[in-house]
Design a protein around this motif. Structure first.
Motif, PDB file in Angstrom:
ATOM      1  N   PHE A   1      20.113 -31.499  15.408  1.00  0.00           N
ATOM      2  CA  PHE A   1      19.378 -29.931  14.625  1.00  0.00           C
ATOM      3  C   PHE A   1      18.967 -30.159  12.886  1.00  0.00           C
ATOM      4  O   PHE A   1      20.191 -30.083  12.681  1.00  0.00           O
ATOM      5  N   SER A   2      17.596 -30.887  13.246  1.00  0.00           N
ATOM      6  CA  SER A   2      17.906 -31.760  11.640  1.00  0.00           C
ATOM      7  C   SER A   2      16.570 -30.281  11.098  1.00  0.00           C
ATOM      8  O   SER A   2      15.834 -29.395  11.541  1.00  0.00           O
ATOM      9  N   SER A   3      16.650 -30.964   9.825  1.00  0.00           N
ATOM     10  CA  SER A   3      16.101 -29.726   8.697  1.00  0.00           C
ATOM     11  C   SER A   3      15.057 -30.456   8.387  1.00  0.00           C
ATOM     12  O   SER A   3      14.438 -31.229   8.418  1.00  0.00           O
ATOM     13  N   GLN A   4      14.246 -29.105   7.968  1.00  0.00           N
ATOM     14  CA  GLN A   4      12.622 -30.492   6.778  1.00  0.00           C
ATOM     15  C   GLN A   4      11.539 -30.969   7.481  1.00  0.00           C
ATOM     16  O   GLN A   4      11.268 -31.585   6.744  1.00  0.00           O
ATOM     17  N   GLU A   5      11.551 -30.910   8.893  1.00  0.00           N
ATOM     18  CA  GLU A   5      10.455 -31.481   9.361  1.00  0.00           C
ATOM     19  C   GLU A   5       9.397 -30.891   9.236  1.00  0.00           C
ATOM     20  O   GLU A   5       8.380 -31.614   8.929  1.00  0.00           O
ATOM     21  N   GLU A   6       9.722 -29.585   9.121  1.00  0.00           N
ATOM     22  CA  GLU A   6       7.777 -29.167   8.992  1.00  0.00           C
ATOM     23  C   GLU A   6       6.822 -29.169   6.970  1.00  0.00           C
ATOM     24  O   GLU A   6       6.193 -29.545   6.461  1.00  0.00           O
ATOM     25  N   VAL A   7       8.133 -30.610   6.665  1.00  0.00           N
ATOM     26  CA  VAL A   7       7.259 -30.787   4.543  1.00  0.00           C
ATOM     27  C   VAL A   7       7.666 -31.956   4.945  1.00  0.00           C
ATOM     28  O   VAL A   7       8.123 -32.573   4.151  1.00  0.00           O
ATOM     29  N   GLY A   8       7.860 -33.090   6.215  1.00  0.00           N
ATOM     30  CA  GLY A   8       8.276 -34.858   5.950  1.00  0.00           C
ATOM     31  C   GLY A   8       9.201 -35.426   7.108  1.00  0.00           C
ATOM     32  O   GLY A   8       9.450 -36.472   6.493  1.00  0.00           O
ATOM     33  N   LEU A   9       9.386 -34.488   8.024  1.00  0.00           N
ATOM     34  CA  LEU A   9      10.187 -34.799   8.869  1.00  0.00           C
ATOM     35  C   LEU A   9      12.012 -35.369   7.539  1.00  0.00           C
ATOM     36  O   LEU A   9      12.223 -36.546   8.817  1.00  0.00           O
ATOM     37  N   ARG A  10      11.762 -35.105   7.215  1.00  0.00           N
ATOM     38  CA  ARG A  10      13.150 -35.697   6.231  1.00  0.00           C
ATOM     39  C   ARG A  10      14.566 -35.435   6.879  1.00  0.00           C
ATOM     40  O   ARG A  10      15.591 -36.127   6.242  1.00  0.00           O
ATOM     41  N   GLY A  11      14.592 -34.334   7.213  1.00  0.00           N
ATOM     42  CA  GLY A  11      16.196 -34.408   7.959  1.00  0.00           C
ATOM     43  C   GLY A  11      15.969 -35.683   8.842  1.00  0.00           C
ATOM     44  O   GLY A  11      17.551 -35.528   8.672  1.00  0.00           O
ATOM     45  N   ALA A  12      15.936 -35.798   9.516  1.00  0.00           N
ATOM     46  CA  ALA A  12      15.810 -36.716  11.018  1.00  0.00           C
ATOM     47  C   ALA A  12      15.357 -38.300  10.145  1.00  0.00           C
ATOM     48  O   ALA A  12      15.919 -38.984  10.494  1.00  0.00           O
ATOM     49  N   LYS A  13      14.777 -38.454   8.969  1.00  0.00           N
ATOM     50  CA  LYS A  13      15.584 -39.382   8.116  1.00  0.00           C
ATOM     51  C   LYS A  13      16.632 -40.124   8.271  1.00  0.00           C
ATOM     52  O   LYS A  13      16.867 -41.098   7.976  1.00  0.00           O
ATOM     53  N   THR A  14      17.032 -39.237   7.255  1.00  0.00           N
ATOM     54  CA  THR A  14      18.459 -39.305   6.842  1.00  0.00           C
ATOM     55  C   THR A  14      19.732 -39.179   8.050  1.00  0.00           C
ATOM     56  O   THR A  14      20.193 -39.677   8.315  1.00  0.00           O
ATOM     57  N   GLY A  15      19.257 -37.567   9.012  1.00  0.00           N
ATOM     58  CA  GLY A  15      20.039 -37.146   9.930  1.00  0.00           C
ATOM     59  C   GLY A  15      19.860 -38.600  10.978  1.00  0.00           C
ATOM     60  O   GLY A  15      22.051 -38.730  11.203  1.00  0.00           O
TER      61      GLY A  15
END
Length: 339
Positions: free
Chosen positions: A197-211
């Motif tokens: 369950f990834s964070s900060q998607e709404e500000v640039g897919l940031r959580g999924a990039k690292t997760g």
């Protein structure tokens, strides 16, 4: 259906604006604890891993859109900016909560129609013309609110006809719900599952990039919402609510997974629809697919009306059919791999 309804209500009532997701992270920790090892990384991504063998990564983002405090004026109003992609047109007169040292409720200012000029009626308001009225003085506010605090719109959860609901942040708590619903069944399968369950998607897919990095997944499925037809929309850009999961086809995701999802849906009599994208999907699927040395990634979307408004609308049946499709797909793949 009732269980899904109650789950959605709990998920959508929990605050988690991008970058300040601690409340929804805490809730999802509780939801995932019965299934496996749960962890939270420095980005506020929540993970749960269980099972062994061929490895599937299931993703949905946990953050929501909101506003951010930029100033407290001498006359006691709160100035704010966007935190994510927000439509400014419906902002005047909305009820909000400012999440400072405690919740502070307020109203976004609105110019009465009697005082509007002809030009005012034709244009969207500028953020610089709006402020939040809490009733407090500057001195009182400064005891409760700090610059950078997040702001959310008043929570909405309304049951509509034909198994539809309207709620805040169904983007993407409905995707989170779809994954949670299928975990009991997935836990019985001979494979490895990692829920992200990834964070900060709404500000640039940031959580999924690292997760997704270093998870060593063989395949990934990202679950998000996409546009459902409503008045004023072009049918060519939208799916339809109540017609089942939208299976994504795009240059940035794995075409064979997309085709297989269609085959599984037809085999299992799960309603579905195509979503054809000629470039990036604009979802976490884009960045998961290029994580590490590349991960085969598919995208399943839940049709939703009024995206990024506080009255988003979905059909609960679509969420449950997404869950069924994920389970059916993984079962099919495991039977092939273990044959």
């Amino acid at each position: 259906m009732n269980n899904t309804l109650e789950l959605l209500k709990e998920l959508t009532q929990t605050v988690g604006v991008s970058g300040c997701e601690e409340n929804i992270v805490s809730l999802l920790n509780e939801k995932l604890a019965p299934y496996g090892n749960v962890s939270v990384d420095v980005m506020n991504n929540v993970f749960c891993t269980f099972g062994e063998g061929y490895h599937f990564l299931l993703d949905a983002h946990l953050d929501e859109i909101g506003l951010i405090v930029t100033d407290i004026t001498d006359d006691g109003f709160i100035r704010f900016g966007k935190c994510c992609n927000i439509d400014t047109r419906p902002l005047p007169a909305l009820e909000v909560s400012v999440w400072g040292r405690e919740e502070v409720k307020g109203i976004i200012s609105a110019l009465p129609p009697h005082l509007q000029s002809a030009d005012d009626e034709k244009k969207a308001p500028k953020l610089t013309d709006l402020a939040i009225d809490t009733g407090y003085s500057k001195e009182q506010l400064e005891q409760l609110v700090s610059l950078g605090d997040r702001i959310t719109f008043k929570r909405n959860f309304t049951e509509l006809l034909n198994n539809c609901i309207s709620a805040s942040c169904l983007d993407d708590r409905s995707g989170v719900a779809a994954i949670l619903i299928c975990l009991d069944e997935l836990k019985r399968l001979p494979c490895k599952i990692t829920v992200m369950f990834s964070s900060q998607e709404e500000v640039g897919l940031r959580g999924a990039k690292t997760g997704a990095f270093a998870k060593d997944a063989n395949e990934a499925i990202s679950v998000d919402v996409s546009f459902a037809i409503s008045p004023g929309c072009d049918e060519s850009d939208c799916g339809e609510m109540s017609k089942g999961p939208m299976i994504g086809f795009s240059p940035t995701i794995d075409k064979n997974m997309s085709k297989r999802l269609v085959e599984v849906a037809e085999k299992e009599n799960i309603p579905y629809q195509y979503e054809i994208m000629t470039g990036r999907t604009g979802t976490n699927a884009d960045v998961i697919a290029v994580s590490e040395s590349g991960i085969k990634t598919a995208l399943i979307s839940i049709p939703e009306r009024y995206m990024h408004q506080r009255v988003e609308v979905i059909d609960i049946n679509d969420i449950e059919n997404v869950s069924k499709l994920i389970c059916a797909y993984i079962k099919e793949r495991i039977s092939e791999i273990n044959a």
